[in-house]
Design a protein around this motif. Structure first.
Motif, PDB file in Angstrom:
ATOM      1  N   UNK A  54       1.304  -1.043   0.089  1.00  0.00           N
ATOM      2  CA  UNK A  54       0.013   0.009   0.431  1.00  0.00           C
ATOM      3  C   UNK A  54       0.879   1.336   0.365  1.00  0.00           C
ATOM      4  N   UNK A  55       0.463   2.313  -1.100  1.00  0.00           N
ATOM      5  CA  UNK A  55       1.356   3.539  -0.611  1.00  0.00           C
ATOM      6  C   UNK A  55       0.647   4.325  -1.160  1.00  0.00           C
ATOM      7  N   UNK A  56       0.866   5.751  -1.333  1.00  0.00           N
ATOM      8  CA  UNK A  56       0.496   7.025  -2.163  1.00  0.00           C
ATOM      9  C   UNK A  56       0.959   7.672  -3.385  1.00  0.00           C
ATOM     10  N   UNK A  85       9.674  -3.924 -10.544  1.00  0.00           N
ATOM     11  CA  UNK A  85      10.558  -3.627  -9.232  1.00  0.00           C
ATOM     12  C   UNK A  85       9.026  -4.526  -8.480  1.00  0.00           C
ATOM     13  N   UNK A  94      10.679  -3.014   5.206  1.00  0.00           N
ATOM     14  CA  UNK A  94      10.374  -3.909   3.512  1.00  0.00           C
ATOM     15  C   UNK A  94       9.868  -2.561   2.724  1.00  0.00           C
ATOM     16  N   UNK A 144      11.692  -0.566   0.042  1.00  0.00           N
ATOM     17  CA  UNK A 144      11.356  -0.014  -1.291  1.00  0.00           C
ATOM     18  C   UNK A 144      11.241   1.681  -1.756  1.00  0.00           C
ATOM     19  N   UNK A 156      14.670   2.630  -2.860  1.00  0.00           N
ATOM     20  CA  UNK A 156      14.598   2.647  -4.220  1.00  0.00           C
ATOM     21  C   UNK A 156      13.921   2.821  -5.080  1.00  0.00           C
ATOM     22  N   UNK A 157      13.017   3.597  -5.234  1.00  0.00           N
ATOM     23  CA  UNK A 157      11.731   3.931  -6.219  1.00  0.00           C
ATOM     24  C   UNK A 157      12.756   5.134  -7.314  1.00  0.00           C
ATOM     25  N   UNK A 170      15.286   4.133  -9.434  1.00  0.00           N
ATOM     26  CA  UNK A 170      14.677   3.558 -10.808  1.00  0.00           C
ATOM     27  C   UNK A 170      13.750   4.534 -11.444  1.00  0.00           C
ATOM     28  N   UNK A 209      11.131   6.443 -10.776  1.00  0.00           N
ATOM     29  CA  UNK A 209       9.632   7.180 -10.430  1.00  0.00           C
ATOM     30  C   UNK A 209       9.983   7.329  -8.807  1.00  0.00           C
ATOM     31  N   UNK A 210       9.295   8.849  -9.504  1.00  0.00           N
ATOM     32  CA  UNK A 210       9.094   9.536  -8.246  1.00  0.00           C
ATOM     33  C   UNK A 210       7.517  10.006  -8.257  1.00  0.00           C
ATOM     34  N   UNK A 211       6.980  10.521  -6.757  1.00  0.00           N
ATOM     35  CA  UNK A 211       6.101  10.455  -6.548  1.00  0.00           C
ATOM     36  C   UNK A 211       4.447   9.180  -5.150  1.00  0.00           C
ATOM     37  N   UNK A 212       5.896   8.313  -4.918  1.00  0.00           N
ATOM     38  CA  UNK A 212       5.426   7.849  -4.718  1.00  0.00           C
ATOM     39  C   UNK A 212       5.736   7.427  -2.664  1.00  0.00           C
ATOM     40  N   UNK A 213       4.615   7.456  -2.155  1.00  0.00           N
ATOM     41  CA  UNK A 213       5.052   7.601  -0.473  1.00  0.00           C
ATOM     42  C   UNK A 213       4.458   6.750   0.066  1.00  0.00           C
ATOM     43  N   UNK A 214       4.926   7.005   1.851  1.00  0.00           N
ATOM     44  CA  UNK A 214       4.380   6.043   1.863  1.00  0.00           C
ATOM     45  C   UNK A 214       4.300   4.256   2.134  1.00  0.00           C
ATOM     46  N   UNK A 215       5.311   3.921   1.387  1.00  0.00           N
ATOM     47  CA  UNK A 215       4.901   2.081   1.194  1.00  0.00           C
ATOM     48  C   UNK A 215       5.314   1.034   2.580  1.00  0.00           C
ATOM     49  N   UNK A 216       4.052   0.311   2.472  1.00  0.00           N
ATOM     50  CA  UNK A 216       3.924  -0.055   3.185  1.00  0.00           C
ATOM     51  C   UNK A 216       3.685  -1.684   3.145  1.00  0.00           C
TER      52      UNK A 216
END
Lengths: 86, 86
Positions: free
Chosen positions: A45-47, A67, B19, B23, B26-27, B30, B32-39
């Motif tokens: 899950x992410x934003x 990925x 984990x 991720x 690492x984004x 690669x 990839x921008x603008x991705x946050x709060x990965x759970x």
């Protein structure tokens, strides 16, 4: 715009899932009957910040392909919803 | 009756998720921008035999509490749907 994303991966049909098999074998010993076909995958899950939902979905598909998932052995499903603006 | 069940677990708010953090770090490398709060959590899918949906849900809650999830560090959500009879 900000979107909530969930990516679920699971082993493809026919691919061995030792974790799921172990859970399934253990359940009767704990007194749980009637549970079958246990498969274990991951849930990410992410934003995402993107211009619109289509752009967010395209970005997430790209992230998955490069990925997060292994399409040889995993199926994945992507859910993109607009984040509530509180 | 036969039900499709999905149980999703994820780390509770405030619990470290190495984990997910890895991720997220690492984004950008690669592209990839603008991705946050990965759970990152787990997704369990299985089939349950039960008399009705309430009974299936109660059984799955019990399985989760005793076996699949650790409520100290994980939130979980349960989805029970009647299996399509093909």
């Amino acid at each position: 715009m900000r979107f909530d994303v969930q990516v679920e991966t699971r082993p493809r049909a026919g691919i061995a899932d030792p974790e799921g098999s172990t859970i399934e074998r253990s359940l009767p010993a704990l007194g749980f009957e009637g549970i079958q076909d246990v498969r274990v995958g991951k849930s990410f899950r992410f934003h995402v910040e993107a211009d619109d939902e289509a752009a967010a979905h395209a970005l997430v598909e790209d992230v998955c392909a490069r990925f997060l998932t292994n399409p040889v052995i995993e199926d994945s499903s992507i859910t993109v919803t607009e984040a509530s603006t509180v």
